[in-house]
Design a protein around this motif. Structure first.
Motif, short mmCIF file in Angstrom:
data_model
loop_
_atom_site.label_atom_id
_atom_site.label_comp_id
_atom_site.label_asym_id
_atom_site.label_seq_id
_atom_site.Cartn_x
_atom_site.Cartn_y
_atom_site.Cartn_z
N VAL A 1 -50.32 12.58 112.36
CA VAL A 1 -49.45 12.76 111.19
C VAL A 1 -49.25 11.39 110.53
CG1 VAL A 1 -47.20 13.47 110.35
CG2 VAL A 1 -48.28 14.72 112.25
N PRO A 2 -49.76 11.20 109.30
CA PRO A 2 -49.54 9.93 108.61
C PRO A 2 -48.20 9.92 107.89
CG PRO A 2 -50.98 11.32 107.30
CD PRO A 2 -50.67 12.09 108.56
N SER A 3 -47.65 8.73 107.73
CA SER A 3 -46.41 8.56 106.98
C SER A 3 -46.49 7.25 106.20
CB SER A 3 -45.19 8.53 107.90
OG SER A 3 -45.00 9.79 108.54
N LEU A 4 -45.83 7.22 105.06
CA LEU A 4 -45.70 6.00 104.27
C LEU A 4 -44.25 5.91 103.82
CD1 LEU A 4 -46.75 3.50 102.90
CD2 LEU A 4 -47.56 4.93 101.00
N VAL A 5 -43.50 5.15 104.56
CA VAL A 5 -42.06 5.04 104.32
C VAL A 5 -41.79 3.82 103.44
CG1 VAL A 5 -39.79 4.84 105.39
CG2 VAL A 5 -41.62 6.08 106.57
N VAL A 6 -41.05 4.02 102.36
CA VAL A 6 -40.64 2.93 101.49
C VAL A 6 -39.13 3.02 101.31
CG1 VAL A 6 -42.84 2.82 100.27
CG2 VAL A 6 -41.02 4.31 99.41
N GLY A 7 -38.52 1.89 100.98
CA GLY A 7 -37.08 1.90 100.80
C GLY A 7 -36.57 0.59 100.23
N GLY A 8 -35.30 0.56 99.98
CA GLY A 8 -34.66 -0.63 99.47
C GLY A 8 -33.18 -0.59 99.80
N ASN B 1 -34.36 5.10 102.54
CA ASN B 1 -35.82 5.25 102.66
C ASN B 1 -36.29 6.63 102.22
OD1 ASN B 1 -35.68 2.70 103.82
ND2 ASN B 1 -35.73 3.49 105.92
N TYR B 2 -37.63 6.68 102.01
CA TYR B 2 -38.26 7.95 101.61
C TYR B 2 -39.70 7.93 102.10
CZ TYR B 2 -39.57 11.93 98.67
OH TYR B 2 -40.00 13.16 98.22
N ASP B 3 -40.15 9.06 102.67
CA ASP B 3 -41.52 9.20 103.15
C ASP B 3 -42.40 9.73 102.03
OD1 ASP B 3 -43.85 9.48 104.53
OD2 ASP B 3 -43.14 11.05 105.90
N LEU B 4 -43.24 8.86 101.46
CA LEU B 4 -44.09 9.28 100.35
C LEU B 4 -45.19 10.23 100.77
CD1 LEU B 4 -44.52 5.87 98.46
CD2 LEU B 4 -42.99 7.77 97.89
N ALA B 5 -45.62 10.19 102.04
CA ALA B 5 -46.70 11.07 102.50
C ALA B 5 -46.26 12.54 102.52
CB ALA B 5 -47.19 10.64 103.88
N ARG B 6 -45.04 12.78 102.89
CA ARG B 6 -44.44 14.14 102.88
C ARG B 6 -45.31 15.15 103.65
NH1 ARG B 6 -42.59 15.76 96.94
NH2 ARG B 6 -41.62 17.40 98.21
N SER C 1 -46.20 17.94 106.42
CA SER C 1 -45.38 19.06 106.87
C SER C 1 -44.78 18.83 108.25
CB SER C 1 -46.22 20.35 106.89
OG SER C 1 -47.34 20.21 107.75
N ARG C 2 -45.42 17.95 109.05
CA ARG C 2 -44.91 17.67 110.40
C ARG C 2 -44.36 16.24 110.50
NH1 ARG C 2 -48.72 19.00 115.08
NH2 ARG C 2 -46.70 18.93 116.16
N SER C 3 -43.98 15.69 109.39
CA SER C 3 -43.44 14.33 109.39
C SER C 3 -42.21 14.24 110.29
CB SER C 3 -43.06 13.92 107.96
OG SER C 3 -42.38 12.67 107.98
N PRO C 4 -42.09 13.17 111.04
CA PRO C 4 -40.90 13.01 111.89
C PRO C 4 -39.66 12.61 111.10
CG PRO C 4 -42.31 11.09 112.09
CD PRO C 4 -43.06 12.07 111.24
N TYR C 5 -39.82 12.36 109.81
CA TYR C 5 -38.69 11.93 108.99
C TYR C 5 -38.11 13.11 108.22
CZ TYR C 5 -40.60 7.33 109.99
OH TYR C 5 -41.07 6.21 110.63
N PRO C 6 -36.83 13.03 107.89
CA PRO C 6 -36.19 14.13 107.15
C PRO C 6 -36.80 14.29 105.76
CG PRO C 6 -34.56 12.65 108.11
CD PRO C 6 -35.88 11.96 108.24
N THR C 7 -36.63 15.45 105.20
CA THR C 7 -37.06 15.71 103.83
C THR C 7 -36.10 15.01 102.87
OG1 THR C 7 -37.95 17.86 104.47
CG2 THR C 7 -37.57 17.49 102.13
N GLY C 8 -36.65 14.32 101.89
CA GLY C 8 -35.81 13.60 100.94
C GLY C 8 -35.45 12.21 101.45
N PHE C 9 -34.37 11.65 100.92
CA PHE C 9 -33.96 10.30 101.28
C PHE C 9 -33.20 10.29 102.61
CE2 PHE C 9 -34.50 10.11 96.71
CZ PHE C 9 -35.17 8.90 96.54
N PHE C 10 -33.34 9.21 103.33
CA PHE C 10 -32.62 9.07 104.59
C PHE C 10 -32.31 7.59 104.82
CE2 PHE C 10 -37.13 8.78 105.44
CZ PHE C 10 -37.26 7.73 106.32
#
Length: 221
Positions: free
Chosen positions: A179-186, A198-203, A205-214
């Protein structure tokens, strides 16, 4: 005898008329324009300088690796950090550990890499999900000013999970894959710690990160 007298008569006028040439010398300063050796020394000095320049051009130039290198490793610029996650409840359990190593390349830029492992267990009244994640990542922080931070972290995670049903006659379901992820944030920079949105741009379906901003928190020492 007459011949001898005759020869003497011829020789004596010649001797008397002969002039003796003598040279007079005057002592002058080494820098005086009348010093004939001054010009000779100047010409020798110019010739020596020209010969030296020719030899320098002919000699091979030895480059110092350290002086020509644009990067010199400095242990004092290493930064060590870790992402630790722990949540325990009756129906939800999360444990995560992610050591990271960064390097302060410039005052306004740090980059590095890390690994992580996460274990998640979710229990419901009719099913239970256990998930394991192992991932590798690279990251970078850019500081436009002292108290602001922008963050990017591409990563690749391998996830394997098991879904167990409580109802009889339903087989367990297992899934695994990358599962790839590309997390960006500020956000804010507090010393060597960061609080970012932060936000996972890869989005995926099995991303370990929450949907939307976290919210993301990291610290380096």
């Amino acid at each position: 005898m007459r011949k001898i007298y005759f020869l003497l008569l011829l020789i004596l006028p010649l001797i008397a008329s002969a002039q003796v040439i003598t040279y007079d010398t005057i002592r002058v300063s080494p820098d005086d324009e009348r010093n004939i050796y001054r010009t000779q020394r100047s010409q020798q000095t110019v010739q020596t300088q020209q010969n030296s320049q020719v030899r320098q051009r002919q000699q091979p130039v030895l480059l110092d690796r350290e002086s020509t290198s644009g990067f010199a490793f400095d242990k004092s610029k290493l930064r060590y950090g870790a992402n630790i996650g722990l949540s325990l409840s009756r129906n939800y359990t999360v444990f995560g550990l992610g050591p990271q190593v960064g390097y302060q390349f410039f005052d306004n830029f740090m980059a590095g890499a890390g690994v992580k492992y996460y274990y998640t267990k979710l229990r419901s009244y009719d099913y239970e999900v256990k998930s394991n994640l192992f991932g590798v990542n690279t990251f970078g922080y850019y500081y436009p000013v002292r108290f602001l931070a922008f963050f990017a972290q591409p990563e690749l995670n391998y996830i394997w999970s098991t879904l167990k049903y409580g109802a009889a006659g339903i087989d367990d379901r297992k899934e695994s894959g990358f599962v790839p992820s590309l997390v960006v944030g500020g956000g804010l920079r507090l010393g060597r710690s960061h609080i970012t949105l932060n936000y996972d741009l890869a989005r995926h379906s099995r991303s370990p990160y929450p949907t939307g901003f976290f919210l993301g928190i990291s610290a380096f020492f």
